[in-house]
Scaffold this motif. Structure first.
Motif, PDB file in Angstrom:
ATOM      1  N   GLU A   3       0.828  -1.191   0.000  1.00 39.98           N
ATOM      2  CA  GLU A   3       0.000   0.000   0.000  1.00 39.98           C
ATOM      3  C   GLU A   3       0.869   1.250   0.000  1.00 39.98           C
ATOM      4  N   GLU A  43      -6.280   2.447   7.114  1.00 44.32           N
ATOM      5  CA  GLU A  43      -5.732   1.135   6.748  1.00 44.32           C
ATOM      6  C   GLU A  43      -6.571  -0.014   7.292  1.00 44.32           C
ATOM      7  N   GLU A  46     -11.751  -1.766   4.623  1.00 43.81           N
ATOM      8  CA  GLU A  46     -11.725  -2.542   3.378  1.00 43.81           C
ATOM      9  C   GLU A  46     -12.403  -1.786   2.252  1.00 43.81           C
ATOM     10  N   ARG A  47     -13.592  -1.282   2.529  1.00 41.08           N
ATOM     11  CA  ARG A  47     -14.294  -0.470   1.529  1.00 41.08           C
ATOM     12  C   ARG A  47     -15.379   0.349   2.217  1.00 41.08           C
ATOM     13  N   THR A  63     -11.467  -4.345   7.344  1.00 40.15           N
ATOM     14  CA  THR A  63     -10.738  -5.513   6.879  1.00 40.15           C
ATOM     15  C   THR A  63     -10.920  -6.664   7.865  1.00 40.15           C
ATOM     16  N   SER A  64     -10.683  -7.883   7.391  1.00 39.93           N
ATOM     17  CA  SER A  64     -10.796  -9.047   8.271  1.00 39.93           C
ATOM     18  C   SER A  64      -9.764 -10.085   7.848  1.00 39.93           C
ATOM     19  N   ASP A  65      -9.464 -10.980   8.765  1.00 38.80           N
ATOM     20  CA  ASP A  65      -8.494 -12.047   8.504  1.00 38.80           C
ATOM     21  C   ASP A  65      -9.172 -13.351   8.121  1.00 38.80           C
ATOM     22  N   PRO A  69     -16.373  -9.599   8.782  1.00 34.29           N
ATOM     23  CA  PRO A  69     -15.817  -8.261   9.027  1.00 34.29           C
ATOM     24  C   PRO A  69     -16.768  -7.391   9.848  1.00 34.29           C
ATOM     25  N   THR A  71     -18.768  -4.098  10.593  1.00 32.40           N
ATOM     26  CA  THR A  71     -19.420  -3.133   9.715  1.00 32.40           C
ATOM     27  C   THR A  71     -20.063  -2.033  10.551  1.00 32.40           C
ATOM     28  N   ARG A  96      -4.269  -1.210  -2.170  1.00 35.25           N
ATOM     29  CA  ARG A  96      -3.809  -2.556  -1.834  1.00 35.25           C
ATOM     30  C   ARG A  96      -3.939  -3.463  -3.046  1.00 35.25           C
ATOM     31  N   ARG A 102      -4.987  -9.440   4.553  1.00 36.20           N
ATOM     32  CA  ARG A 102      -5.635  -8.447   5.398  1.00 36.20           C
ATOM     33  C   ARG A 102      -5.557  -8.864   6.859  1.00 36.20           C
ATOM     34  N   GLY A 105      -9.305  -5.521  11.036  1.00 42.04           N
ATOM     35  CA  GLY A 105      -9.388  -4.078  11.190  1.00 42.04           C
ATOM     36  C   GLY A 105     -10.013  -3.638  12.497  1.00 42.04           C
TER      37      GLY A 105
END
Length: 214
Positions: A3, A43, A46-47, A63-65, A69, A71, A96, A102, A105
């Protein structure tokens, strides 16, 4: 390819929703509502998109692993304001690769208490509040002290509406109420720079010209 940073807005960009305010400030998204401020680094996002049936809801997905995620949503009454805010946040987000790993987050989100809010009456223009108070006080005096209360009371209530000053007062009262109630919930705040000022014949400022900060 990792990034990299994009230029960030120099001033806060604000979306005021129902009960929650979203604010983009110096690389962080601030969600203020329910007595707390959530500080979300870009960072960790995600969106961001406009959702809901009319596009009047800001949807923020972290973001999630691999897990579900986190929200967040900010419900606004203005689809254009939501789209403008979402576009500004998307432009400021880091770039990214699609296959880049990811993290979670939600672990980067900070929470802090908000200071007490001022009373809603503080948002009304002082002149409107004083004028309405005087009008109600005179009406009270009429009903308490005047012999023909019904006639004089009706005249006092109706007379302002039949005159130009009364119409202007009603307009100012309506504008003050609308701005105090609607703009904090549905407006989007931008910061500009004063570039020119015109004065009237008495030397008082009459017109201001500005431009948005970049």
């Amino acid at each position: 390819m990792g990034e990299h940073d994009r230029p960030l807005p120099r001033a806060d960009v604000v979306l005021r929703g129902r009960g929650t305010t979203a604010r983009l400030r110096a690389g962080d998204l601030l969600l203020e509502g329910g007595g707390v401020r959530r500080r979300i680094p870009l960072e960790a996002v995600e969106r961001v998109e406009a959702g809901g049936s009319r596009g009047a809801t800001l949807v923020l997905i972290l973001t999630s692993d691999g897990s579900r995620p986190q929200t967040y949503e900010v419900h606004s009454g203005s689809p254009p304001a939501v789209r403008a805010f979402a576009a500004t946040v998307a432009e400021a987000m880091p770039v990214r690769d699609a296959d880049e790993r990811r993290g979670d987050g939600s672990r980067l989100v900070g929470v802090e208490p908000l200071p007490d809010k001022p009373k809603r009456l503080d948002g009304f223009p002082r002149g409107v509040v004083i004028g309405a108070g005087v009008w109600l006080l005179v009406l009270l005096v009429i009903f308490v002290r005047v012999e023909d209360k019904e006639r004089d009371g009706v005249l006092w209530m109706v007379a302002p509406l039949l005159s130009l000053p009364g119409a202007m007062t009603v307009h100012m009262l309506w504008t003050g109420i609308r701005d105090a109630l609607v703009l904090p919930r549905r407006g989007i705040t931008v910061v500009g720079r004063l570039v020119d000022t015109e004065v009237d014949s008495e030397g008082n400022p009459s017109t201001y010209r500005g431009s948005p900060t970049s």
